[in-house]
Design an enzyme around this catalytic site. Structure first.
Site, short mmCIF file in Angstrom:
data_model
loop_
_atom_site.label_atom_id
_atom_site.label_comp_id
_atom_site.label_asym_id
_atom_site.label_seq_id
_atom_site.Cartn_x
_atom_site.Cartn_y
_atom_site.Cartn_z
CE LYS B 58 -3.89 -2.44 2.05
NZ LYS B 58 -4.54 -2.89 3.28
CD GLN B 102 -3.43 -4.79 6.34
OE1 GLN B 102 -3.29 -3.81 5.61
NE2 GLN B 102 -4.06 -5.88 5.93
CG ASP B 125 -10.22 -0.19 4.70
OD1 ASP B 125 -9.97 -0.41 3.50
OD2 ASP B 125 -9.51 -0.60 5.63
#
Ligand SMILES: NC(=O)C1=CN([C@@H]2O[C@H](COP(=O)(O)OP(=O)(O)OC[C@H]3O[C@@H](n4cnc5c(N)ncnc54)[C@H](OP(=O)(O)O)[C@@H]3O)[C@@H](O)[C@H]2O)C=CC1
Ligand SMILES: NC(=O)C1=CN([C@@H]2O[C@H](COP(=O)(O)OP(=O)(O)OC[C@H]3O[C@@H](n4cnc5c(N)ncnc54)[C@H](OP(=O)(O)O)[C@@H]3O)[C@@H](O)[C@H]2O)C=CC1
Lengths: 298, 298
Positions: B58, B102, B125
């Site tokens: 990422k 994460q 997200d």
């Protein structure tokens, strides 16, 4: 007149009565042991006849089970700030455990803004997006489930209809009925399909349903031939159709051709007397859960 | 070896590359005209190898398009308060426009509590229940759409696959892939069905799909014979299966028997190289939308 019928008629009126009785004894028990009286506040804007009737019925239902009701009636031309002021007062009023904004609101009012002002702890309608999000998510639980879909599920439960592993079809995807009904069926491990106005050949999918919940608002949409023999049919639709023989000039029917369907389905809700009476019963039930959660009661 | 194939192979790697290029020029344009640099913060807890790899990828993807990346690495045995402290800092840091935790988090950490701490304005997200609620509701818009399902939709759009009025089946109902994928297809006016582990005879429903999105995590679950000829297949599954011929001892496959399916489907994503590369591209895209919304840029 005799109607040939092989279906069980799911008696929402009777079930709702039973639930209201259960709630009344719980309310009495809580009052006796703690002195706490559950309270439900309703906000009514404008002077729509149907909304006034709904609000009156809700107040009456509250009284009957011992829930105190609060009301704020605002004129049609009030501002968003006026409404939000009343919501804030109810949000912070410890005697109020549930707050309900009667819909529809007048055109000039932003419904989303108003509904978001209700604190999630008192959102007994379950319409707050945070509640809907939790309803959609695995491992999360909404504080409140919208009343009409909750009523549909309660009917299935009280008639011991198995949901897990069944094919369930919901007609309609509105925020207040169709979409939450589908999410609830999925939470109960049904395999869901959702039919809406853009669905081609809806009868093909509907014919696969072991459980059908119809909330389209279209009279006689679902024909008997659209049903799988033995299907369970929950008809949420409440539609007025012209009827010169009725004193009011119209009568209420559901989305499903009841006569045709009742010889194919294994169980079916009538309209009226099916889902209708369950909605208010579930509102009372949500208010009761709310007072228990707020005061940490058993 | 030759494989007979009549399907279009949906090239996620190529599409993702194209999207990253588009994002890079937008980021450069914004920087030139306003001096603002988009920033993405990643919170990594513990030392799982796979999570470390994801976070590294990422960061690398951010760098390549000109997005600044921030990282907080916390030890496996940190407390919820430690994590929330870092989230709060990122919430109030004006250089950060997106925050990503994460997953999975260590066992002793309450995932829901942590995810809820991310301000909804920076929830790139799209996992916040408020975002999911808005995604489920008509007339509401989520601030962010979860990256993997958004990537699936983007592939359908870029390959000009019509969605409206089509039958779509999603296998899986997880919070991060299956459920939001189904909601997105419904928003695009597909008629959706959702298959999960409790579904009986899944092949019967899957065979009706014009569009299939599979996110079960079960290798070779979907056989060629389960597909409607001409169906479009988006395979989200990433499953490691033993392969003694591979230097690593395993290879990655999807949920769909690619060989069988590619002679029945009209279009299909490969694994790897299908949905996989799209997820990070959509994360960058969400971060870009965020900076534009926060600074009210065009
Ligand atoms: N029993 C009770 O207490 C209650 C009853 N109701 C009744 O339930 C019904 C639905 O209410 P509500 O959800 O608010 O209504 P909405 O009008 O908000 O939603 C109707 C839904 O049905 C879909 N639809 C409309 N026509 C068709 C069609 N021909 N075929 C398939 N789908 C169709 C629409 O699709 P699309 O999204 O594509 O437009 C929409 O999703 C009404 O009759 C209402 O009176 C409602 C609330 C409480
Ligand atoms: N391409 C990418 O970037 C990404 C790929 N993935 C991959 O996608 C797959 C799914 O991920 P995720 O959603 O997180 O997984 P989860 O394990 O959270 O969810 C899997 C879902 O599939 C259902 N399922 C499991 N087995 C079966 C079966 N035999 N038949 C039908 N349904 C079944 C489960 O049903 P139930 O709910 O009843 O348990 C569940 O809803 C994985 O392979 C993952 O690696 C995930 C994220 C990103």
């Amino acid at each position: 007149m005799t109607t040939e019928s092989s279906s069980i008629i799911i008696d929402g009126k009777l079930v709702a009565k039973k639930i209201r009785d259960e709630i009344a004894s719980e309310v009495a028990r809580i009052k006796d042991s703690t002195g706490i009286v559950p309270g439900l506040a309703v906000i009514l804007v404008g002077s729509r006849k149907d909304s006034q009737t709904y609000v009156r019925n809700k107040k009456k239902a509250c009284e009957e089970v011992g829930i105190e009701s609060f009301e704020a009636s605002l004129p049609e031309d009030c501002t968003e700030e006026d409404i939000i002021k009343h919501i804030s007062d109810f949000n912070s009023n410890p005697s109020v455990h549930g707050i309900l904004v009667q819909l529809p609101l007048p055109q000039h009012i932003n419904e989303e803004k108003i509904l978001n002002a209700v604190t999630i702890e008192k959102d007994v309608d379950g319409f707050h997006p945070l509640n809907i999000g939790r309803l959609a998510m695995q491992g999360r639980d909404p504080l409140f489930v919208p009343c009409t879909p909750k009523g549909c599920m309660e009917l299935l439960h009280r008639y011991n209809i198995e949901i897990k592993g069944k094919r369930a079809v919901v007609i309609g995807r509105s925020n207040i009925v169709g979409m939450p009904a589908a999410l609830l069926l999925q939470r109960a491990n049904a395999t869901i399909s959702i039919v809406h106005s853009k669905t081609k050949n809806p009868e093909e999918i509907i014919r696969q349903a072991d459980i059908l919940i119809s909330a389209a608002g279209v009279p006689n949409l679902v024909r008997g031939s659209w049903l799988k023999p033995g299907a369970v049919v929950i008809d949420v639709g409440i539609n007025a159709v012209d009827d010169s023989e009725s004193p009011r000039g119209y009568r209420l029917v559901g989305d499903v051709c009841f006569g045709e369907a009742s010889s194919v389905a294994s169980a079916i809700t009538p309209v009226p007397g099916g889902v209708g009476p369950m909605t208010i019963a579930m509102l009372l039930s949500n208010t009761l859960s709310s007072v228990k959660r707020i005061h940490d009661l058993k």
